[in-house]
Write a protein that holds these residues in place. Structure first.
Motif, PDB file in Angstrom:
ATOM      1  N   GLU A   7      -8.214  -5.882  -4.470  1.00 28.91           N
ATOM      2  CA  GLU A   7      -7.889  -4.636  -5.167  1.00 28.91           C
ATOM      3  C   GLU A   7      -6.386  -4.455  -5.230  1.00 28.91           C
ATOM      4  OE1 GLU A   7      -8.281  -1.398  -1.589  1.00 28.91           O
ATOM      5  OE2 GLU A   7     -10.054  -2.632  -2.019  1.00 28.91           O
ATOM      6  N   SER A  21     -12.438   3.956   3.901  1.00 25.43           N
ATOM      7  CA  SER A  21     -11.837   2.883   3.123  1.00 25.43           C
ATOM      8  C   SER A  21     -11.652   3.320   1.687  1.00 25.43           C
ATOM      9  CB  SER A  21     -12.719   1.635   3.163  1.00 25.43           C
ATOM     10  OG  SER A  21     -13.925   1.859   2.439  1.00 25.43           O
ATOM     11  N   SER A  22     -10.816   2.594   0.970  1.00 25.06           N
ATOM     12  CA  SER A  22     -10.602   2.889  -0.446  1.00 25.06           C
ATOM     13  C   SER A  22     -11.905   2.792  -1.217  1.00 25.06           C
ATOM     14  CB  SER A  22      -9.554   1.925  -1.030  1.00 25.06           C
ATOM     15  OG  SER A  22      -9.859   0.580  -0.688  1.00 25.06           O
ATOM     16  N   TYR A  63      -5.156   1.342  -5.945  1.00 25.66           N
ATOM     17  CA  TYR A  63      -6.504   1.782  -5.569  1.00 25.66           C
ATOM     18  C   TYR A  63      -6.438   2.546  -4.252  1.00 25.66           C
ATOM     19  CZ  TYR A  63     -11.654   1.121  -5.236  1.00 25.66           C
ATOM     20  OH  TYR A  63     -13.026   1.284  -5.180  1.00 25.66           O
ATOM     21  N   LEU A  64      -5.698   2.010  -3.304  1.00 22.25           N
ATOM     22  CA  LEU A  64      -5.463   2.722  -2.049  1.00 22.25           C
ATOM     23  C   LEU A  64      -4.743   4.035  -2.321  1.00 22.25           C
ATOM     24  CD1 LEU A  64      -5.559   2.564   1.113  1.00 22.25           C
ATOM     25  CD2 LEU A  64      -3.256   1.596   0.987  1.00 22.25           C
ATOM     26  N   ARG A 115      -4.910   5.882  -5.001  1.00 19.29           N
ATOM     27  CA  ARG A 115      -5.837   6.858  -5.569  1.00 19.29           C
ATOM     28  C   ARG A 115      -6.757   7.440  -4.502  1.00 19.29           C
ATOM     29  NH1 ARG A 115      -7.015   3.973 -11.516  1.00 19.29           N
ATOM     30  NH2 ARG A 115      -4.901   4.421 -12.284  1.00 19.29           N
ATOM     31  N   ALA A 116      -7.076   6.631  -3.508  1.00 20.32           N
ATOM     32  CA  ALA A 116      -7.862   7.144  -2.382  1.00 20.32           C
ATOM     33  C   ALA A 116      -7.080   8.223  -1.639  1.00 20.32           C
ATOM     34  CB  ALA A 116      -8.229   5.999  -1.440  1.00 20.32           C
ATOM     35  N   ASP A 163     -10.127   1.445  -9.652  1.00 24.65           N
ATOM     36  CA  ASP A 163      -8.910   0.654  -9.621  1.00 24.65           C
ATOM     37  C   ASP A 163      -8.358   0.584 -11.043  1.00 24.65           C
ATOM     38  OD1 ASP A 163      -6.860  -0.925  -8.668  1.00 24.65           O
ATOM     39  OD2 ASP A 163      -8.150  -2.423  -7.753  1.00 24.65           O
ATOM     40  N   PRO A 193      -7.217  -0.108   3.111  1.00 27.61           N
ATOM     41  CA  PRO A 193      -7.541  -0.776   1.857  1.00 27.61           C
ATOM     42  C   PRO A 193      -8.517  -1.908   2.143  1.00 27.61           C
ATOM     43  CG  PRO A 193      -5.478  -1.635   2.688  1.00 27.61           C
ATOM     44  CD  PRO A 193      -5.919  -0.546   3.648  1.00 27.61           C
ATOM     45  N   LEU A 213      -7.176   5.479   7.032  1.00 28.94           N
ATOM     46  CA  LEU A 213      -7.523   4.930   5.713  1.00 28.94           C
ATOM     47  C   LEU A 213      -7.162   3.451   5.646  1.00 28.94           C
ATOM     48  CD1 LEU A 213      -8.376   5.263   2.723  1.00 28.94           C
ATOM     49  CD2 LEU A 213      -6.026   6.033   2.254  1.00 28.94           C
ATOM     50  N   GLY A 246       0.791  -1.216   0.000  1.00 26.88           N
ATOM     51  CA  GLY A 246       0.000   0.000   0.000  1.00 26.88           C
ATOM     52  C   GLY A 246       0.824   1.266   0.000  1.00 26.88           C
TER      53      GLY A 246
END
Length: 302
Positions: A235, A262-263, A239-240, A242-243, A274, A202, A200, A17
């Motif tokens: 995922e 969460s993501s 993706y994490l 981008r969060a 994603d 994932p 946060l 991550g």
């Protein structure tokens, strides 16, 4: 490039991550300091091939500036020197991501505190909790010098989920729950300075280590669904990332102060996807499908 001119520190960016977050912050234009203990000259007890130099190169390819710095976040003087360097070179810190972990080989599933190896459990807590506090102690004074700073505490599980579920072992449970609480506590202190803190998580993340566990690659990861059907909700680390980038780029990010997110939740809020164009929502799927004992079916959750 909504983060162009911004400076980020991703503490614990060697792989997984942390790497995903560093790359996506770079893709948004940030200068990203990436830290960890594994370099091309030295490895940690993980014994993994990924390095902070690799991560920095990925940040550069994404369009940002990646700066690898070897740091053991349990060593106060090393963290102090890192923050001093950021101050000297950049004069600012806009985003701090506390992603230090290092406990994959230390926790033992479904063992009580008296059954679990004590030395491993205490080492896990040092790596997963103390490192975050040491880093926050040294880095947050620089972060609050300008209004709008953001601290992201990365953990496993939302505050709501972790409050109701036993997370693998006492040591793992305490570590991941502590990081959620840490974000909430820091939020109370940071809001006085116009800064925010967010926890946060994932979902089921296809890190390098997780792919190895299933004997697959990112290209053929769906082959692992035959072995573990719920892996269909998984995922990528990006993706994490981008969060995190969405939070950092939101001019109204203070609305998330003290929240556990969460993501998947943030994907719905900000509209990012994603790498495959999907929006997996693992922390809705896990209680509604996996924990409920229903047949694996991620079709309505990604």
């Amino acid at each position: 490039m909504h983060l162009k001119g911004k400076t980020a520190l991703v503490a614990g960016a060697t792989r997984g991550g942390g790497r995903g977050i560093a790359v996506e912050l770079g893709a948004a234009g940030a200068t990203v300091y990436v830290t960890g203990r594994t370099t091309r000259d030295r490895t940690s007890e993980y014994g993994r091939p990924e390095t902070i130099e690799d991560t920095a190169e990925l940040v550069e390819r994404a369009g940002g500036v990646g700066i690898p710095v070897s740091v053991d976040h349990l060593v106060s003087e090393e963290v102090r020197a890192l923050v001093d360097r950021i101050r000297d070179e950049r004069g600012r810190l806009d985003v701090l991501v506390n992603n230090i972990w290092g406990g994959e080989h230390l926790f033992e599933f479904d063992k009580t505190v008296w059954e679990h190896d004590l030395d491993k459990g205490l080492r896990l807590l040092r790596l997963a909790v103390d490192t975050h506090l040491v880093t926050a102690h040294h880095a947050l004074p620089l972060l609050i010098e300008r209004p709008g700073g953001l601290l992201i505490e990365v953990t496993d599980g939302t505050t709501e989920y972790n409050a109701r579920h036993y997370r693998n072992s006492p040591f793992y449970d305490v570590a991941k729950t502590a990081v959620n609480r840490m974000a909430w506590v820091h939020a109370k202190d940071l809001e006085k300075y116009g800064a925010a803190a967010v926890s946060l998580t994932p979902g089921w993340m296809r890190s390098e280590m997780m792919l190895d566990v299933f004997g697959v690659t990112e290209e053929n990861w769906r082959d692992a669904v035959a072995r573990e059907p719920h892996f269909a909700i998984s995922e990528t680390p990006r993706y994490l990332g981008r969060a995190a980038a969405a939070l950092a780029g939101d001019p109204d990010r203070a609305r998330w102060n003290g929240r556990s997110v969460s993501s998947g939740e943030l994907a719905k809020e900000y509209g990012f996807t994603d790498l495959d164009g999907s929006q997996p929502d693992a922390w809705r799927y896990i209680p509604e499908v996996q924990d409920a004992g229903k047949p694996a079916d991620a079709s309505n959750y990604r």
